[in-house]
Design an enzyme around this catalytic site. Structure first.
Site, PDB file in Angstrom:
ATOM      1  N   LEU A  94       0.856  -1.191   0.000  1.00 18.85           N
ATOM      2  CA  LEU A  94       0.000   0.000   0.000  1.00 18.85           C
ATOM      3  C   LEU A  94       0.893   1.242   0.000  1.00 18.85           C
ATOM      4  O   LEU A  94       1.885   1.303   0.716  1.00 18.85           O
ATOM      5  CB  LEU A  94      -0.919  -0.033   1.214  1.00 18.85           C
ATOM      6  CG  LEU A  94      -1.923  -1.210   1.185  1.00 18.85           C
ATOM      7  CD1 LEU A  94      -2.574  -1.403   2.541  1.00 18.85           C
ATOM      8  CD2 LEU A  94      -2.966  -0.984   0.094  1.00 18.85           C
ATOM      9  N   HIS A 110      -0.629 -12.134   7.814  1.00 16.90           N
ATOM     10  CA  HIS A 110       0.560 -12.657   7.125  1.00 16.90           C
ATOM     11  C   HIS A 110       0.786 -14.105   7.563  1.00 16.90           C
ATOM     12  O   HIS A 110       0.727 -14.397   8.771  1.00 16.90           O
ATOM     13  CB  HIS A 110       1.782 -11.786   7.490  1.00 16.90           C
ATOM     14  CG  HIS A 110       3.042 -12.239   6.822  1.00 16.90           C
ATOM     15  ND1 HIS A 110       3.295 -12.007   5.486  1.00 16.90           N
ATOM     16  CD2 HIS A 110       4.106 -12.909   7.305  1.00 16.90           C
ATOM     17  CE1 HIS A 110       4.472 -12.529   5.180  1.00 16.90           C
ATOM     18  NE2 HIS A 110       4.982 -13.077   6.253  1.00 16.90           N
ATOM     19  N   ASP A 142       2.058  -0.541   8.660  1.00  9.98           N
ATOM     20  CA  ASP A 142       2.743   0.762   8.738  1.00  9.98           C
ATOM     21  C   ASP A 142       3.476   0.954   7.414  1.00  9.98           C
ATOM     22  O   ASP A 142       3.175   0.256   6.431  1.00  9.98           O
ATOM     23  CB  ASP A 142       3.682   0.827   9.970  1.00  9.98           C
ATOM     24  CG  ASP A 142       4.838  -0.163   9.871  1.00  9.98           C
ATOM     25  OD1 ASP A 142       5.586  -0.293  10.864  1.00  9.98           O
ATOM     26  OD2 ASP A 142       5.007  -0.818   8.812  1.00  9.98           O
ATOM     27  N   ASP A 146       5.172  -5.653   6.132  1.00  7.82           N
ATOM     28  CA  ASP A 146       4.897  -6.621   7.220  1.00  7.82           C
ATOM     29  C   ASP A 146       5.628  -6.249   8.507  1.00  7.82           C
ATOM     30  O   ASP A 146       6.056  -7.115   9.272  1.00  7.82           O
ATOM     31  CB  ASP A 146       5.315  -8.031   6.782  1.00  7.82           C
ATOM     32  CG  ASP A 146       4.506  -8.487   5.573  1.00  7.82           C
ATOM     33  OD1 ASP A 146       5.072  -9.215   4.732  1.00  7.82           O
ATOM     34  OD2 ASP A 146       3.328  -8.093   5.462  1.00  7.82           O
TER      35      ASP A 146
END
Ligand code: GRF
Length: 202
Positions: A94, A110, A142, A146
């Site tokens: 993202l 994940h 964030d 991951d």
């Protein structure tokens, strides 16, 4: 809470959320308002359509740049005014705009015990490394890959006869129930993120 779920594949995590909400629409505390994807013809979108949900697709190759795609994905997601964005097997990083808009409200799952084996081949990497236990991690997203604050983890033992597919399927069984449990808790009790610590319902 209003959820937008982002998928890139089979959508079994999405399906687990759909089933949990259908089983207890008032008690679960969240509803899926739309499903987004970075590609067409995936089972994840079929699952959304079968559930009567709005869907949107934003492909990187349809945009002049990664930033343009990021902006388009952000706008398409924002149109549904989500409280939480759930990345359930969404296989794109993202971008800055998306993180600026929804940061602190994006949950990712994940299939490895982060910080071990981040990235798109966590199951394969864990298997190749010869770990005896692996598992899955539900965390906030964030600006790293991951690396965000961990909310919950589930452990899965590795068997000698495991290949990547068998191990991933066993991980996904744990992952689906962990994601359903975490998303419901965040939605019902609220949460606070302090550095790397996530406080739920305090
Ligand atoms: C999940 O294991 C997710 O953690 C990984 O890809 C898988 C997606 O599965 N990134 P699905 O599309 O939810 O079935």
């Amino acid at each position: 809470a209003r959820l937008v779920v982002l998928v890139s594949g089979s959508g079994t995590n999405l399906q687990a959320l759909l089933d949990a909400i259908a089983a207890d629409p008032d008690g679960y505390g969240a509803e899926i308002v739309a499903v987004g994807a970075d590609r067409d013809d995936i089972a994840g979108l079929e699952r959304a359509e079968r559930a009567g949900l709005p869907t949107f697709v934003r492909k990187v190759k349809d945009h002049a740049s990664r930033e343009e795609w990021d902006r388009a994905l952000t706008e398409a997601t924002a149109a549904y005014t989500p409280d939480l964005v759930i990345s359930a097997g969404f296989m794109k990083i993202l971008g800055k705009e998306f993180l600026a808009r929804f940061g602190g409200r994006i949950v990712n799952t994940h299939p490895a015990l982060l910080p071990s084996f981040p990235g798109a081949r966590g199951v394969r990497d864990a298997l190749a490394h010869g770990v005896k236990v692996t598992g899955c991690t539900v965390h906030f997203v964030d600006d790293g890959v991951d690396t965000g604050p961990i909310i919950a983890q589930g452990v899965v033992e590795v068997r000698d006869e495991d290949d990547e597919a068998a191990l991933h399927e066993r991980i996904k069984e744990v992952e689906r129930s962990l994601l359903v449990e975490v998303v419901g808790r965040l939605a019902r009790h609220g949460y606070r993120i302090e550095g790397r610590k996530v406080h739920v319902g305090e």
